[in-house]
Design a protein around this motif. Structure first.
Motif, PDB file in Angstrom:
ATOM      1  N   CYS A  84       0.853  -1.191   0.000  1.00  0.00           N
ATOM      2  CA  CYS A  84       0.000   0.000   0.000  1.00  0.00           C
ATOM      3  C   CYS A  84       0.884   1.233   0.000  1.00  0.00           C
ATOM      4  O   CYS A  84       1.723   1.388   0.887  1.00  0.00           O
ATOM      5  CB  CYS A  84      -0.923   0.005   1.209  1.00  0.00           C
ATOM      6  SG  CYS A  84      -2.046   1.417   1.225  1.00  0.00           S
ATOM      7  N   PHE A  93      -4.292 -10.816   5.209  1.00  0.00           N
ATOM      8  CA  PHE A  93      -4.736 -10.976   6.596  1.00  0.00           C
ATOM      9  C   PHE A  93      -5.274 -12.387   6.814  1.00  0.00           C
ATOM     10  O   PHE A  93      -4.924 -13.052   7.781  1.00  0.00           O
ATOM     11  CB  PHE A  93      -5.803  -9.930   6.927  1.00  0.00           C
ATOM     12  CG  PHE A  93      -6.286  -9.983   8.346  1.00  0.00           C
ATOM     13  CD1 PHE A  93      -5.572  -9.356   9.354  1.00  0.00           C
ATOM     14  CD2 PHE A  93      -7.452 -10.646   8.679  1.00  0.00           C
ATOM     15  CE1 PHE A  93      -6.012  -9.397  10.683  1.00  0.00           C
ATOM     16  CE2 PHE A  93      -7.910 -10.695   9.989  1.00  0.00           C
ATOM     17  CZ  PHE A  93      -7.181 -10.063  10.992  1.00  0.00           C
ATOM     18  N   LYS A 104      -5.671  -3.377   9.614  1.00  0.00           N
ATOM     19  CA  LYS A 104      -5.398  -2.754   8.312  1.00  0.00           C
ATOM     20  C   LYS A 104      -4.836  -1.350   8.494  1.00  0.00           C
ATOM     21  O   LYS A 104      -3.909  -0.936   7.799  1.00  0.00           O
ATOM     22  CB  LYS A 104      -6.671  -2.705   7.472  1.00  0.00           C
ATOM     23  CG  LYS A 104      -6.519  -1.977   6.147  1.00  0.00           C
ATOM     24  CD  LYS A 104      -7.853  -1.732   5.486  1.00  0.00           C
ATOM     25  CE  LYS A 104      -8.484  -0.430   5.828  1.00  0.00           C
ATOM     26  NZ  LYS A 104      -7.839   0.793   5.405  1.00  0.00           N
ATOM     27  N   TYR A 160      -9.493  -7.443  11.370  1.00  0.00           N
ATOM     28  CA  TYR A 160      -8.950  -6.926  10.115  1.00  0.00           C
ATOM     29  C   TYR A 160      -9.051  -5.409   9.992  1.00  0.00           C
ATOM     30  O   TYR A 160      -8.072  -4.737   9.665  1.00  0.00           O
ATOM     31  CB  TYR A 160      -9.648  -7.585   8.901  1.00  0.00           C
ATOM     32  CG  TYR A 160      -9.309  -6.868   7.618  1.00  0.00           C
ATOM     33  CD1 TYR A 160      -8.061  -7.025   7.032  1.00  0.00           C
ATOM     34  CD2 TYR A 160     -10.211  -5.986   7.024  1.00  0.00           C
ATOM     35  CE1 TYR A 160      -7.716  -6.338   5.889  1.00  0.00           C
ATOM     36  CE2 TYR A 160      -9.873  -5.292   5.882  1.00  0.00           C
ATOM     37  CZ  TYR A 160      -8.629  -5.472   5.311  1.00  0.00           C
ATOM     38  OH  TYR A 160      -8.292  -4.770   4.180  1.00  0.00           O
ATOM     39  N   LYS A 161     -10.233  -4.860  10.234  1.00  0.00           N
ATOM     40  CA  LYS A 161     -10.460  -3.430   9.998  1.00  0.00           C
ATOM     41  C   LYS A 161      -9.471  -2.563  10.785  1.00  0.00           C
ATOM     42  O   LYS A 161      -8.964  -1.568  10.266  1.00  0.00           O
ATOM     43  CB  LYS A 161     -11.897  -3.077  10.358  1.00  0.00           C
ATOM     44  CG  LYS A 161     -12.337  -1.745   9.836  1.00  0.00           C
ATOM     45  CD  LYS A 161     -13.833  -1.573  10.001  1.00  0.00           C
ATOM     46  CE  LYS A 161     -14.290  -0.290   9.352  1.00  0.00           C
ATOM     47  NZ  LYS A 161     -15.716  -0.113   9.428  1.00  0.00           N
ATOM     48  N   THR A 181      -1.738   0.457   6.593  1.00  0.00           N
ATOM     49  CA  THR A 181      -1.956   1.518   5.607  1.00  0.00           C
ATOM     50  C   THR A 181      -1.784   2.917   6.164  1.00  0.00           C
ATOM     51  O   THR A 181      -1.495   3.839   5.417  1.00  0.00           O
ATOM     52  CB  THR A 181      -3.373   1.433   5.012  1.00  0.00           C
ATOM     53  OG1 THR A 181      -4.324   1.672   6.045  1.00  0.00           O
ATOM     54  CG2 THR A 181      -3.615   0.104   4.348  1.00  0.00           C
ATOM     55  N   ARG A 186      -7.663  -2.761  -0.331  1.00  0.00           N
ATOM     56  CA  ARG A 186      -8.530  -3.691   0.385  1.00  0.00           C
ATOM     57  C   ARG A 186      -8.325  -5.148  -0.011  1.00  0.00           C
ATOM     58  O   ARG A 186      -8.148  -6.009   0.842  1.00  0.00           O
ATOM     59  CB  ARG A 186      -9.990  -3.282   0.176  1.00  0.00           C
ATOM     60  CG  ARG A 186     -10.965  -4.134   0.944  1.00  0.00           C
ATOM     61  CD  ARG A 186     -12.405  -3.676   0.662  1.00  0.00           C
ATOM     62  NE  ARG A 186     -13.326  -4.725   0.982  1.00  0.00           N
ATOM     63  CZ  ARG A 186     -13.621  -5.747   0.185  1.00  0.00           C
ATOM     64  NH1 ARG A 186     -13.069  -5.838  -0.998  1.00  0.00           N
ATOM     65  NH2 ARG A 186     -14.457  -6.679   0.561  1.00  0.00           N
ATOM     66  N   LEU A 210      -4.789  -6.655   0.971  1.00  0.00           N
ATOM     67  CA  LEU A 210      -4.633  -6.674   2.425  1.00  0.00           C
ATOM     68  C   LEU A 210      -5.552  -7.683   3.096  1.00  0.00           C
ATOM     69  O   LEU A 210      -5.139  -8.388   4.009  1.00  0.00           O
ATOM     70  CB  LEU A 210      -4.877  -5.279   3.008  1.00  0.00           C
ATOM     71  CG  LEU A 210      -3.707  -4.313   2.890  1.00  0.00           C
ATOM     72  CD1 LEU A 210      -4.131  -2.915   3.323  1.00  0.00           C
ATOM     73  CD2 LEU A 210      -2.535  -4.789   3.714  1.00  0.00           C
ATOM     74  N   MET A 211      -6.792  -7.748   2.638  1.00  0.00           N
ATOM     75  CA  MET A 211      -7.729  -8.702   3.235  1.00  0.00           C
ATOM     76  C   MET A 211      -7.278 -10.136   2.957  1.00  0.00           C
ATOM     77  O   MET A 211      -7.319 -10.994   3.842  1.00  0.00           O
ATOM     78  CB  MET A 211      -9.147  -8.489   2.717  1.00  0.00           C
ATOM     79  CG  MET A 211     -10.171  -9.356   3.424  1.00  0.00           C
ATOM     80  SD  MET A 211     -11.853  -8.970   2.970  1.00  0.00           S
ATOM     81  CE  MET A 211     -12.098  -7.478   3.913  1.00  0.00           C
TER      82      MET A 211
END
Length: 87
Positions: free
Chosen positions: A10, A54, A35, A31-32, A39, A47, A50-51
């Motif tokens: 990112c 994760f 992240k 995750y949220k 970032t 998204r 990264l998701m």
């Protein structure tokens, strides 16, 4: 270290795939919130890679090549969108 580990995941946080793996491994955050550690922003620009990363870290098997592919897809879409705005 894997050949893709140094690829930037990112641009906002300037973190590599390996940086993100290390951050995800060292936190118990969902995750949220995790992240944002990678970032350093609230945008959804990265998204998908990264998701996926994760989830891979959570399940213990990381496919660096797939993450690099998702990053390239994201970058290609961004480049195409910027090209349309130039014309």
């Amino acid at each position: 270290m894997h050949e893709y580990a140094s690829k930037i995941i990112c641009e906002c946080g300037q973190k590599t795939i390996q940086d993100a793996v290390d951050i995800f491994k060292s936190t118990t955050l969902p995750y949220k919130k995790a992240k944002k550690l990678v970032t350093e922003c609230n945008q959804t620009c990265c998204r998908r890679p990264l998701m996926a990363l994760f989830n891979m870290v959570e399940f213990g098997e990381i496919d660096y090549e797939e993450i690099a592919f998702l990053i390239d897809q994201k970058n290609n879409r961004r480049d195409e969108t910027e090209g349309e705005n130039d014309g």
